[in-house]
Design an enzyme around this catalytic site. Structure first.
Site, PDB file in Angstrom:
ATOM      1  N   PHE A 113       0.856  -0.964  -0.147  1.00 56.24           N
ATOM      2  CA  PHE A 113       0.103   0.095  -0.082  1.00 56.24           C
ATOM      3  C   PHE A 113       1.028   1.212   0.033  1.00 56.24           C
ATOM      4  O   PHE A 113       1.810   1.346   0.756  1.00 56.24           O
ATOM      5  CB  PHE A 113      -0.991   0.057   1.305  1.00 56.24           C
ATOM      6  CG  PHE A 113      -1.996   1.048   1.132  1.00 56.24           C
ATOM      7  CD1 PHE A 113      -2.995   1.034   0.127  1.00 56.24           C
ATOM      8  CD2 PHE A 113      -1.825   1.975   2.114  1.00 56.24           C
ATOM      9  CE1 PHE A 113      -3.906   1.951   0.268  1.00 56.24           C
ATOM     10  CE2 PHE A 113      -2.888   3.075   1.964  1.00 56.24           C
ATOM     11  CZ  PHE A 113      -3.913   2.844   1.167  1.00 56.24           C
ATOM     12  N   ASP A 184       1.516  -5.490   7.796  1.00 57.18           N
ATOM     13  CA  ASP A 184       0.131  -4.538   7.902  1.00 57.18           C
ATOM     14  C   ASP A 184      -0.779  -5.554   7.700  1.00 57.18           C
ATOM     15  O   ASP A 184      -0.789  -5.939   6.667  1.00 57.18           O
ATOM     16  CB  ASP A 184       0.582  -3.559   6.771  1.00 57.18           C
ATOM     17  CG  ASP A 184      -0.682  -2.624   6.667  1.00 57.18           C
ATOM     18  OD1 ASP A 184      -1.699  -2.900   6.954  1.00 57.18           O
ATOM     19  OD2 ASP A 184      -0.483  -1.673   5.986  1.00 57.18           O
ATOM     20  N   TYR A 209     -11.552  -0.309  10.480  1.00 59.77           N
ATOM     21  CA  TYR A 209     -12.809   0.512   9.805  1.00 59.77           C
ATOM     22  C   TYR A 209     -13.131  -0.445   8.464  1.00 59.77           C
ATOM     23  O   TYR A 209     -14.065  -0.079   7.810  1.00 59.77           O
ATOM     24  CB  TYR A 209     -12.405   1.867   9.416  1.00 59.77           C
ATOM     25  CG  TYR A 209     -11.491   2.062   8.647  1.00 59.77           C
ATOM     26  CD1 TYR A 209     -11.021   1.704   7.066  1.00 59.77           C
ATOM     27  CD2 TYR A 209     -10.101   2.692   8.985  1.00 59.77           C
ATOM     28  CE1 TYR A 209      -9.979   1.883   6.582  1.00 59.77           C
ATOM     29  CE2 TYR A 209      -9.005   3.035   8.366  1.00 59.77           C
ATOM     30  CZ  TYR A 209      -8.787   2.744   7.061  1.00 59.77           C
ATOM     31  OH  TYR A 209      -7.749   2.847   6.623  1.00 59.77           O
ATOM     32  N   LYS A 210     -12.324  -1.577   8.108  1.00 58.56           N
ATOM     33  CA  LYS A 210     -12.623  -2.181   7.063  1.00 58.56           C
ATOM     34  C   LYS A 210     -13.732  -3.466   7.470  1.00 58.56           C
ATOM     35  O   LYS A 210     -14.593  -3.328   7.733  1.00 58.56           O
ATOM     36  CB  LYS A 210     -11.418  -2.706   6.257  1.00 58.56           C
ATOM     37  CG  LYS A 210     -10.534  -1.606   5.495  1.00 58.56           C
ATOM     38  CD  LYS A 210      -9.297  -2.267   4.967  1.00 58.56           C
ATOM     39  CE  LYS A 210      -8.278  -1.098   4.815  1.00 58.56           C
ATOM     40  NZ  LYS A 210      -8.863  -0.391   3.722  1.00 58.56           N
ATOM     41  N   ARG A 356     -12.781  -3.514  -7.647  1.00 60.17           N
ATOM     42  CA  ARG A 356     -12.741  -4.521  -6.616  1.00 60.17           C
ATOM     43  C   ARG A 356     -14.114  -4.661  -5.801  1.00 60.17           C
ATOM     44  O   ARG A 356     -14.919  -3.683  -6.043  1.00 60.17           O
ATOM     45  CB  ARG A 356     -11.866  -3.687  -5.367  1.00 60.17           C
ATOM     46  CG  ARG A 356     -10.249  -3.276  -5.698  1.00 60.17           C
ATOM     47  CD  ARG A 356      -9.698  -2.969  -4.610  1.00 60.17           C
ATOM     48  NE  ARG A 356     -10.331  -2.101  -3.506  1.00 60.17           N
ATOM     49  CZ  ARG A 356     -10.075  -1.765  -2.359  1.00 60.17           C
ATOM     50  NH1 ARG A 356      -8.941  -2.207  -1.879  1.00 60.17           N
ATOM     51  NH2 ARG A 356     -10.509  -0.812  -1.673  1.00 60.17           N
TER      52      ARG A 356
END
Length: 397
Positions: A113, A184, A209-210, A356
């Site tokens: 990322f 991560d 938050y995912k 996605r």
């Protein structure tokens, strides 16, 4: 056995929406509004500043850290919550580098990322003395681990394609050359089984938050292995990480164990939403989630490939090598995704051409997958994406 009918009922989702973007932002748990409201009143309203002690606000980073630790195979007392994922990656990376002062290389992969790479580049520039970030193709990471590497910094599940690294194998390989690891878990936590202690991981960080569904801007967490806990250097010496923050000592003295990785004042409202989200996970077996995620993903891939020949699979074909998302290449992917969203199927787009789709079993089932495939097929067949309105890119994609 996880009751997915029960978990589905724990979330608030708009009528008519098929939400395939939980890998970016999870939906609201039904319990979250009341839990956050409790902080507002009676806690904040009646207790005022006393809420830090009476309502337990001050200890929420540790108490919620222990709840997360139980979900990621971490030892109690070695996870703390707060700040953003970028901050926690920076802290973990700085601490790991300080434990290998004779080495200068941070190794990562080209699919990591960007924010993690930005953090690494910035830290390397600050440290100087030849400290540098080296990136290689994901498949070349093991071979690139040499005795020059101080830290291997990787994201377990690729944010674009869902490709999954083998945490245990790469951690073992890093340790063979005396390098440390920073993992991560942004696209792992709540999506795939994670066992940090069993994998002998050194440091890890992740967001909530995912797949955990704690809300936009929900705080991140950091893990420090017990063997490093009393030695980990706190590059960001915030007052909350001090051994006695309310002594207001002008000299910094790090707190014991992972508490030293606290930085600033805890975001109590966001922590309350996380607390509510974790209540759902108390009733969930991640292995059940993983099995159902694979089944849904395979169903989705089969349906898309049968009906949408314009799309090309970007994710690994082997479900064991991907996380809980499926991605497809399509030249007009952004416009096609906007057409989908306009018809109630919410996924997202990542440059340059990736559509996605998050397959999140807590609130997605076979019916939603099949209907999403039908709508996508209609868009492809009738070129509904070829609408000028759908080609205007928003600031958030």
């Amino acid at each position: 056995m996880t009751d997915f009918a029960w978990t589905r009922d724990q979330f608030l989702l708009p009528d008519g929406v098929i939400y395939l973007d939980g890998n970016s932002l999870g939906p609201m748990p039904k319990a979250a509004p009341d839990r956050v409201a409790r902080v507002l009143q009676p806690e904040w309203r009646d207790m005022l500043i006393g809420g830090w002690v009476k309502a337990g606000w001050h200890m929420m980073p540790e108490t919620l850290g222990d709840r997360i630790a139980a979900l990621i195979g971490a030892e109690p007392g070695h996870v703390v919550v707060g700040d953003t994922l970028s901050i926690k990656v920076y802290q973990a990376l700085a601490a790991a580098l300080a434990l290998r002062p004779e080495r200068r290389v941070i190794l990562s992969d080209t699919g990591n990322f960007p924010s993690d790479l930005y953090m690494a580049e910035g830290l390397a520039r600050t440290l100087g003395h030849g400290t540098r970030l080296v990136t290689v193709a994901p498949e070349d990471v093991a071979e690139a681990l040499t005795d020059e590497v101080a830290v291997l910094m990787l994201t377990e599940v690729d944010y674009r394609t869902g490709r999954r690294h083998d945490v245990a194998a790469l951690t073992a390989r890093a340790h063979e050359v005396s390098a440390l690891t920073v993992w991560d878990l942004a696209h792992s936590f709540g999506a795939v089984p994670v066992d940090l202690a069993a994998a002998n991981v050194d440091f890890a960080a992740g967001c909530t938050y995912k797949y955990i569904n704690a809300g936009p801007g929900a705080p991140a967490f950091i893990y420090v292995a017990p063997r490093h806990a009393e030695k980990a250097d706190t590059a960001l010496q915030g007052w909350q990480g001090h051994d006695a923050p309310f002594a207001f000592d002008p000299a910094y003295r790090p707190a014991s164990k992972v508490a030293r990785m606290r930085v600033g004042t805890p975001p109590v409202l966001q922590l309350a939403a996380l607390d509510a989200a974790l209540d759902v996970w108390d009733q969930v077996d991640i292995h059940d989630v993983r099995a159902r995620s694979i089944a849904l993903s395979e169903r989705f891939i089969a349906g898309v490939e049968e009906t949408c020949p314009q799309l090309r699979l970007a994710s690994p074909r082997d479900p064991e090598r991907r996380g809980s998302q499926v991605s497809f290449h399509f030249e007009h992917g952004y416009a096609a995704m906007q057409a989908l969203i306009a018809r109630g199927v919410v996924g997202d787009f990542r440059a340059p051409d990736i559509m996605r789709f998050g397959l999140t079993p807590l609130y997605i089932g076979e019916a939603e997958v099949d209907r999403a495939v039908e709508i996508l097929a209609e868009i492809m067949k009738d070129r509904l994406w070829d609408n000028p309105d759908y080609k205007v890119k928003a600031i958030v994609t």
